[in-house]
Structure formats: structure tokens, C-alpha cells
Motif scaffolding. Structure first.
Motif, PDB file in Angstrom:
ATOM      1  N   GLU A   1       0.963  -1.334  -0.200  1.00 21.19           N
ATOM      2  CA  GLU A   1      -0.116  -0.008   0.055  1.00 21.19           C
ATOM      3  C   GLU A   1       1.037   1.146  -0.131  1.00 21.19           C
ATOM      4  N   HIS A   2       0.605   2.212  -0.723  1.00 18.65           N
ATOM      5  CA  HIS A   2       1.281   3.398  -0.930  1.00 18.65           C
ATOM      6  C   HIS A   2       0.527   4.561  -1.455  1.00 18.65           C
ATOM      7  N   ASP A   3       0.471   5.594  -0.592  1.00 16.11           N
ATOM      8  CA  ASP A   3      -0.480   6.624  -0.854  1.00 16.11           C
ATOM      9  C   ASP A   3      -1.813   6.315  -1.511  1.00 16.11           C
ATOM     10  N   GLY A   4      -2.594   5.534  -0.970  1.00 17.45           N
ATOM     11  CA  GLY A   4      -3.768   5.161  -1.145  1.00 17.45           C
ATOM     12  C   GLY A   4      -3.852   4.040  -2.488  1.00 17.45           C
ATOM     13  N   TYR A   5      -2.555   3.704  -2.841  1.00 24.61           N
ATOM     14  CA  TYR A   5      -2.760   2.776  -4.023  1.00 24.61           C
ATOM     15  C   TYR A   5      -2.381   1.486  -3.446  1.00 24.61           C
ATOM     16  N   SER A   6      -3.031   0.296  -3.837  1.00 26.74           N
ATOM     17  CA  SER A   6      -2.882  -0.831  -3.215  1.00 26.74           C
ATOM     18  C   SER A   6      -2.394  -1.799  -4.537  1.00 26.74           C
ATOM     19  N   LEU A   7      -1.483  -2.759  -4.205  1.00 25.73           N
ATOM     20  CA  LEU A   7      -1.027  -3.602  -5.179  1.00 25.73           C
ATOM     21  C   LEU A   7      -0.685  -5.216  -4.637  1.00 25.73           C
ATOM     22  N   TYR A   8      -1.020  -6.033  -5.313  1.00 27.24           N
ATOM     23  CA  TYR A   8      -0.427  -7.564  -4.836  1.00 27.24           C
ATOM     24  C   TYR A   8       0.167  -8.181  -6.109  1.00 27.24           C
ATOM     25  N   GLU A   9       0.959  -9.148  -5.826  1.00 22.81           N
ATOM     26  CA  GLU A   9       1.883  -9.894  -6.695  1.00 22.81           C
ATOM     27  C   GLU A   9       3.060  -9.303  -6.887  1.00 22.81           C
ATOM     28  N   THR A  10       4.212 -10.187  -6.367  1.00 26.12           N
ATOM     29  CA  THR A  10       5.435  -9.433  -6.108  1.00 26.12           C
ATOM     30  C   THR A  10       6.046  -8.761  -7.298  1.00 26.12           C
ATOM     31  N   SER A  11       6.151  -9.501  -8.351  1.00 26.61           N
ATOM     32  CA  SER A  11       6.526  -8.866  -9.625  1.00 26.61           C
ATOM     33  C   SER A  11       5.849  -7.466  -9.973  1.00 26.61           C
ATOM     34  N   ALA A  12       4.696  -7.414  -9.799  1.00 25.54           N
ATOM     35  CA  ALA A  12       4.064  -6.262 -10.086  1.00 25.54           C
ATOM     36  C   ALA A  12       4.368  -5.029  -9.065  1.00 25.54           C
ATOM     37  N   ILE A  13       4.604  -5.607  -7.711  1.00 26.54           N
ATOM     38  CA  ILE A  13       5.106  -4.720  -6.715  1.00 26.54           C
ATOM     39  C   ILE A  13       6.530  -4.048  -7.172  1.00 26.54           C
ATOM     40  N   THR A  14       7.277  -4.914  -7.234  1.00 25.16           N
ATOM     41  CA  THR A  14       8.738  -4.647  -7.373  1.00 25.16           C
ATOM     42  C   THR A  14       8.899  -3.720  -8.710  1.00 25.16           C
ATOM     43  N   ARG A  15       8.221  -4.021  -9.795  1.00 24.26           N
ATOM     44  CA  ARG A  15       8.298  -3.253 -11.160  1.00 24.26           C
ATOM     45  C   ARG A  15       7.546  -2.027 -10.681  1.00 24.26           C
ATOM     46  N   TYR A  16       6.595  -1.929  -9.948  1.00 28.13           N
ATOM     47  CA  TYR A  16       5.860  -0.459  -9.575  1.00 28.13           C
ATOM     48  C   TYR A  16       6.799   0.378  -8.678  1.00 28.13           C
ATOM     49  N   LEU A  17       7.582  -0.231  -7.799  1.00 27.31           N
ATOM     50  CA  LEU A  17       8.512   0.418  -7.000  1.00 27.31           C
ATOM     51  C   LEU A  17       9.698   1.092  -7.749  1.00 27.31           C
ATOM     52  N   ASP A  18      10.127   0.197  -8.804  1.00 30.21           N
ATOM     53  CA  ASP A  18      11.170   0.586  -9.342  1.00 30.21           C
ATOM     54  C   ASP A  18      10.880   1.846 -10.529  1.00 30.21           C
ATOM     55  N   ALA A  19       9.516   1.874 -10.861  1.00 36.33           N
ATOM     56  CA  ALA A  19       9.070   2.981 -11.538  1.00 36.33           C
ATOM     57  C   ALA A  19       8.920   4.273 -10.893  1.00 36.33           C
ATOM     58  N   ALA A  20       8.298   4.046  -9.736  1.00 41.41           N
ATOM     59  CA  ALA A  20       7.907   5.150  -8.862  1.00 41.41           C
ATOM     60  C   ALA A  20       8.915   5.915  -8.191  1.00 41.41           C
ATOM     61  N   PHE A  21       9.960   5.010  -8.005  1.00 44.42           N
ATOM     62  CA  PHE A  21      11.174   5.628  -7.265  1.00 44.42           C
ATOM     63  C   PHE A  21      12.611   5.524  -8.201  1.00 44.42           C
ATOM     64  N   PRO A  22      12.530   6.015  -9.281  1.00 40.99           N
ATOM     65  CA  PRO A  22      13.549   5.692 -10.361  1.00 40.99           C
ATOM     66  C   PRO A  22      15.016   6.063  -9.910  1.00 40.99           C
ATOM     67  N   GLU A  23      15.213   6.898  -8.759  1.00 39.93           N
ATOM     68  CA  GLU A  23      16.690   7.159  -8.428  1.00 39.93           C
ATOM     69  C   GLU A  23      17.491   6.165  -8.477  1.00 39.93           C
ATOM     70  N   VAL A  24      17.316   4.971  -7.869  1.00 40.59           N
ATOM     71  CA  VAL A  24      18.339   3.745  -7.938  1.00 40.59           C
ATOM     72  C   VAL A  24      17.456   2.928  -9.081  1.00 40.59           C
ATOM     73  N   SER A  25      18.014   2.670 -10.189  1.00 37.57           N
ATOM     74  CA  SER A  25      17.084   1.648 -11.097  1.00 37.57           C
ATOM     75  C   SER A  25      17.609   0.059 -10.977  1.00 37.57           C
ATOM     76  N   LEU A  26      16.636  -0.484 -10.774  1.00 38.60           N
ATOM     77  CA  LEU A  26      16.693  -1.932 -10.707  1.00 38.60           C
ATOM     78  C   LEU A  26      16.406  -2.883 -12.101  1.00 38.60           C
ATOM     79  N   THR A  27      15.969  -2.187 -13.061  1.00 35.59           N
ATOM     80  CA  THR A  27      15.569  -2.532 -14.337  1.00 35.59           C
ATOM     81  C   THR A  27      16.711  -2.110 -15.455  1.00 35.59           C
TER      82      THR A  27
END
Length: 213
Positions: A59-85
Motif C-alpha cells: 500500500e502506497h499513498d492510497g494505491y494497493s497492489l499485490y503480486e510480487t513482480s507487479a509490486i517490484t516493477r511499480y516500486l522501480d518505476a515510482a522511485f527511479p533514483e536507483v534503477s533495478l531494471t
């Protein structure tokens, strides 16, 4: 902006993958434990977050997400300062392939079929099914061989820098490497052994060390 909240047990490999992603990005977050042994994942409060009663949930700022690969891709896009893709198309394809291999084959072969009966069953008062564990070894060895081949000549699974695929695999190897089967098999796969040595020493691994194993 509110800090991300991760729902799930700290001992879960998939919860740890999400936490590793957050740690590698140096992000503040909160872990809300969901006790699977007590059935908390099936209670209405958690079912409202995840209709299938699984973990993790973000859960992040009212946004809810499940499934690990979806969560990690979201985090990588939402916080791009350190890229993991990676940005190279072939490396992106390799990353997605490695994540899919981990989800479809590696988790079951190493965790479900070996780590759980070898480690968790005795912790809950049971006795490991040695025949079942032995029967799981051919698939485990196939998975280890494939991972070793993916790491031929490269430092990380995507072929570039540390990426999401590495964080998917790391919690699984953390458990498997501590089993007798892991201790015996891993030295036969030098690329995977080299990769694991580097990953295991990262600060993010130390900060997310679970109580189990």
C-alpha cells in the motif's frame, strides 16, 4: 508522500523480495506482519487487500497492489533514483525470463519441495519426508543448472547491474543454501555460487534477515 507499507510475514521469500527492493532504493517503509501459521492471511482484513489470501501486498499513498513482480516493477518505476531494471531490450528480456523461471520452477523445487519439509516441518513438530525430498532433487538440480547457465560470464541475472531478478532469487537461495541439500549441491554450480557470495554479503540482505533460517 507516505512511506510504503508491506503486508506479509518477514519469513516469506516473496515479502523479502519486496523489502530488498525497498532497501536497495534506500526507501523508508513499514512491514506489517501477517502470520500465515495463525491463518491471518485468510481473515477478512487481509482478504480485502488480497482476494486470494496471499502475500505480499503493498500500500502506497492510497494505491494497493499485490503480486510480487507487479509490486517490484511499480516500486522501480515510482522511485527511479536507483534503477533495478536494465534499459537494454535483451537485458530486459533476460530479467523477465529469470523472474518467470524463479516463479514457475525454482520456488517450488527449492522452497516448497526441500526447504519447507527440511526446515519448517521439524520446527512445527513434524518429521521430514526423506523420500519426497530425494524425489525433488532432480528438478532442484535442473533449476540450479539453468540459473548457473544464466549467470555464465555475467555478474547478475539480467546481464547488467543488480536487478529485480536477482532480488527475486536471493531470498530463495538464502534458505536453500542452509539446507544439507543446498550445501551439497551449490558448489557444483560455480557461477551461481559466485553470484550468491556477492548477493549474500549485501547490506540489504542483512537488514531483511528473517527470524527463520
Amino acid at each position: 508522500m507516505a512511506a510504503p507499507v508491506v503486508y506479509g510475514p518477514g519469513v516469506s521469500t516473496y515479502v523479502r523480495t519486496v523489502r530488498l527492493t525497498l532497501e536497495e532504493k534506500a526507501l523508508e517503509y513499514r512491514l506489517v506482519e501477517v502470520d500465515l501459521l495463525k491463518g491471518e492471511h485468510q481473515e477478512p482484513a487481509h482478504r480485502a487487500r488480497h482476494p486470494f489470501g496471499k502475500v505480499p501486498v503493498l500500500e502506497h499513498d492510497g494505491y494497493s497492489l499485490y503480486e510480487t513482480s507487479a509490486i517490484t516493477r511499480y516500486l522501480d518505476a515510482a522511485f527511479p533514483e536507483v534503477s533495478l531494471t536494465p534499459t537494454d531490450p535483451r537485458q530486459i528480456g533476460r530479467m523477465q525470463q529469470a523472474i518467470a523461471v524463479v516463479d514457475a520452477y525454482v520456488y517450488k523445487a527449492l522452497v516448497t519441495d526441500i526447504v519447507i519439509p527440511r526446515v519448517l516441518v521439524p520446527m512445527t513438530g513434524g518429521t521430514p519426508d526423506e523420500a519426497a525430498i530425494q524425489g525433488a532433487l532432480p528438478m532442484a538440480e535442473l533449476c540450479l543448472r539453468v540459473l548457473d547457465e544464466l549467470l555464465e560470464g555475467v555478474s547478475y541475472l539480467s546481464g547488467g547491474g543488480l536487478g529485480l531478478a536477482d532480488l527475486h532469487l536471493a531470498p530463495i537461495l538464502a534458505y536453500f543454501s542452509r539446507t544439507p541439500e543446498g550445501g551439497r549441491l551449490l558448489p557444483s554450480y560455480p557461477n551461481l555460487q559466485r553470484w550468491w557470495g556477492g548477493i549474500a554479503s549485501r547490506e540489504s540482505m542483512a537488514r531483511t534477515q528473517p527470524g527463520l533460517g
